[in-house]
Every structure is written in C-alpha cells, then in structure tokens.
Design a protein around this motif. Structure first.
Motif, short mmCIF file in Angstrom:
data_model
loop_
_atom_site.label_atom_id
_atom_site.label_comp_id
_atom_site.label_asym_id
_atom_site.label_seq_id
_atom_site.Cartn_x
_atom_site.Cartn_y
_atom_site.Cartn_z
N ALA A 78 0.83 -1.21 0.00
CA ALA A 78 0.00 0.00 0.00
C ALA A 78 0.87 1.26 0.00
N ALA A 79 2.04 1.18 0.65
CA ALA A 79 2.91 2.36 0.75
C ALA A 79 3.78 2.55 -0.49
N LEU A 80 3.93 1.49 -1.28
CA LEU A 80 4.92 1.49 -2.36
C LEU A 80 4.74 2.61 -3.41
N PRO A 81 3.52 2.85 -3.92
CA PRO A 81 3.37 3.93 -4.92
C PRO A 81 3.89 5.27 -4.40
N GLU A 82 3.60 5.55 -3.15
CA GLU A 82 4.05 6.80 -2.53
C GLU A 82 5.59 6.82 -2.39
#
Ligand SMILES: *Cc1c(COP(=O)(O)O)cnc(C)c1O
Length: 425
Positions: free
Chosen positions: A407-411
C-alpha cells in the motif's frame, strides 16, 4: 510499547534516553568507517518490527540481510539460547556437546545428504566458504599423487561469497577485490547463467565450481534449474566439486530448506550461514558423501568458536521453530503473494526471486532514494543496485504486513522520483 525494560544490559549501557544523532556521533568517532554512516540506531525488535533510539517503529523487510529468519526476539529461540548459555556456553573443539552433534545430524537430514556426509561448523558465511575453498584445494590440488593438478576454481560474474581472502577471491566485484590483491590464485569468473561458458570452462584442471542458486548481492538473480543440472553433469564428468553457496538462500528463505532442492541435483558441498542461527552467528559447510567428506583430514582446518554449544543450540531452535510453526508454508504463500502484487505496481519493471528473497527493478535509478523514503515511512528495505530493491524479511512476515508495504509502495516510488530529480538539479 517502545521502551526497554530494565535489564542487566541497561546497567552497562544506557540504551534509552539518548537521541539517535548522539549515538551516531559516538559511532563515527569509535567505529571503523567501512560501512558508511549507519541508517538508524536500533534499540529493540519484536517479530517483524524494530524500533530506533528516537522511538520510531519500522517494518523490517530486510531481516538483518536474510538473517532474522524468525524475526526479532523470537521467544523460543531466545529461551533456548539463554538456557544453553546458562548451562554450558563454550567448550573448544577439543570437546563436543550434544547440541553440536544434534545440529549436524539435523542439517544432514534436511539436506537429504547421502551416507558418509559430514558437517563443519564456522561462525559466518565467509568462513563457511573459506572452508569450502580449502576443500576445493584438497580435490587433487598440486602435490597430490598422480593426474593433472587441479588448480582452477570457477565462480560466476556477479558472485558474492564473502570478504575474507579466499572467499574474496571467489567474489567477483572489482571494488571489493582490487584493493587487496594478490588474492589466492586460480579463480576464474565466467558469465552468469551462460551454459556454453560453463561447459567451456570446466575441465580436468578444475577443482571446483562455486554457485549461488540465487545471487543475492547481485540483485536477486536466480540460476535456472537447467543450469544447475548441467553444472552437476559437467563437474561430475570432469571430477570437479560442485559447491553451492546457500548462505543467503538456505534454511527456508525460498520456502524450502534449500533453494537448490527443486533442481533435484546432489551437490558435493553446501555452505550455510545467514538464517541458520535465527540471528545468532553460525556458519556451516556440509560435504556430501564419503569421498568429499574425507578431503580435509585431521589438523587441516579448524576454528575456536565454530559449532559452540550456544550457536548450535540457537540453530537447533531455529530449525525446530521453522518446522513446527508452519514457516516454510508461510514463506511460499506470502512470498508468492508479494511477488504477484509487486509485478502490478506502477514503476516496477521486473520481479525476481523465490519465497521471501525478492528483488524488483524500477523504471528509473531511484533505488537508493527509495531506501531513504522507506525509512522515513517506517520500512526497512535495501538497494543492491541503482534501480533494484531487495527484500528478505523475516520468514514469519504476515500477508497483512506485506499489504502494508504494498500500500505504501506507490508513494515511496513517487517520493524517490521527486527526490532523485531534485538531487540531479
Ligand atoms: C552474506 C553472504 C556471504 C558472506 O557471509 P558473511 O556472514 O557476511 O561472511 C557469502 N555468500 C553469500 C551468498 C552471502 O549472501
């Protein structure tokens, strides 16, 4: 809770109440500058989480570089280590101990080693490979009776086998090697995964071929099953040893005890270390079959600490927990899930690896900036190359924890791209 209970350790060194910056200042004036500046000062861990001196929490997706197989402060491993240390901590190799014998037997069993196979215990990966290097020298080396002296040892481009002189001679990276030449001679590096190059290189002057089933430090690059099978064929035909460095890939990292298991080949030797002690330092060389196992004779190799009661108890506890707590199954499930989901992330161009040893490439040279962005967002990851991220989390990583990272990866990618652009200006 992110405080440390009062313990005998806190009477020796005040582990709380000092900022990370203060420790780093003391670090740089007291520790040799071979590692660069540490990313954080860590004070406590539990499972897949660690906390730094400033109280910040991290999801540890690197696991001390594939070492903390059962995460941090695993209750069973901790209690076995403590009770062994409180009973008998060290004996030297003039003596043996029940945990040493039991661990050797266990390693032979999980590696499906044939009759006559043996184990040598060391304290690290490089030492396990150092022992394997000496084993290779004993395979018809110069001075043996009859035949052509076998002086050639083959390793692959991209190989990492450790930092002591013999293991360094096997390691390919010029920046690690050149400052320390001359290195032990006779090592030839051939192109990675190139079957023709392998066939051409192995001959009756070859003492051994060293392979990592998956090259970890080179960015998680797997060798194909076909390559491993052909390596077995050509080494057998030439009388050379096939030595597999499973220091990073062994002990459940790929959802099997050994990464080479699927290939069905029986090597002549395997080296282990990283995950073996669940965080406690231990390395091992397993030699397969009677003939290879008797190449090193009494007095030809040794160690003061290797195989001591505490280290071997730690490894026994780790193997037992992996076996009894469904850990291999977890590695397969969560690993496959992570690799599948990673492949769908925007900006990820390739995903490699097996189980919970995973490398993925990005569409720009942002990997180092991603490591920094990860730390700020509470994730520990690693960049073995400018556009490659490696993760090797504890084998007990849950799907929910994997989801937190996904979930954090795109950011993280966006932040790293912005930072890299800014730095370039
Ligand atoms: C880490 C590693 C080593 C060296 O292990 P140390 O314990 O750091 O000496 C050797 N081979 C491989 C494949 C490794 O990943």
């Amino acid at each position: 809770m992110n405080t440390i209970e009062k313990s005998p350790v806190t009477e020796l060194v005040e582990t709380t109440g000092h900022a990370g910056s203060e420790w780093l200042a003391r670090y740089s004036s007291s520790l040799m500058g071979v590692f660069g500046t540490p990313q954080r000062v860590l004070v406590r861990g539990a499972g897949c989480l660690v906390w730094d001196a400033d109280g910040k929490e991290y999801l540890d997706l690197l696991g001390g570089i594939a070492v903390n197989a059962l995460g941090h402060a695993h209750p069973f491993v901790t209690s076995v280590i403590s009770s062994q240390l409180a009973t008998l901590g060290h004996v030297s190799n003039f003596f043996t101990s029940p945990t040493q014998v039991a661990l050797a037997e266990k390693l032979l069993a999980i590696s499906n080693a044939p009759a006559g196979s043996k184990v040598f215990f060391a304290n690290s990966g490089t030492e396990a490979n150092e022992a394997a290097f000496k084993l290779a020298r004993r395979n018809g080396g110069a001075g043996e009776s009859g035949g052509t002296p076998r002086t050639k040892i083959i390793a692959l481009e991209g190989a990492f086998h450790g930092r002591t002189m013999g293991a360094l001679a096997l390691t390919a990276k010029e920046a690690y090697r050149t400052p320390f030449e001359p290195l032990p001679g006779g090592v030839v590096h051939i192109p990675f995964g190139d079957i023709d190059a392998l066939r051409a290189a192995v001959d009756n002057t070859t003492a051994a071929v060293f392979l990592e089933p998956i090259q970890g430090e080179a960015g998680v690059r797997p060798l194909s099953t076909e390559y491993l099978k052909i390596a077995r064929e050509v080494t057998t035909a030439a009388g050379a040893l096939l030595i597999l460095d499973e220091v990073q890939t062994g002990i459940g990292r790929t959802g099997k005890w050994l990464a080479s298991e699927d290939s069905g080949i029986v090597p002549d030797a395997i080296t282990l270390a990283k995950g073996l002690g669940g965080g406690f330092p231990i390395g091992a060389l397993i030699t397969f079959g009677e003939k290879t196992s008797s190449l090193l004779t009494p007095g030809q190799h040794g160690t003061t600490f290797g195989g001591n009661p505490v280290a071997t108890a730690a490894a026994l506890a780790t193997l037992h927990a992996v076996e009894s707590q469904g850990v291999l199954e977890n590695v397969r499930t969560v690993g496959a899930y992570l690799r599948r989901e990673l492949a769908d992330v925007d900006g990820v161009t390739e995903v490699r690896g097996d189980g919970l040893l995973i490398g993925f490439d990005l569409d720009a040279d942002i990997a180092p900036a991603m490591v920094t962005a990860g730390l700020e967002a509470g994730f520990i990851i690693n960049s073995p190359g400018p556009r490659t991220i490696r993760i090797a989390p504890p084998l007990i990583l849950t799907q929910e924890q994997a989801d937190r990272f996904l979930a954090a990866l795109p950011e993280l990618i966006a932040t790293a791209k912005a930072q890299t652009t800014k730095d370039a200006k």
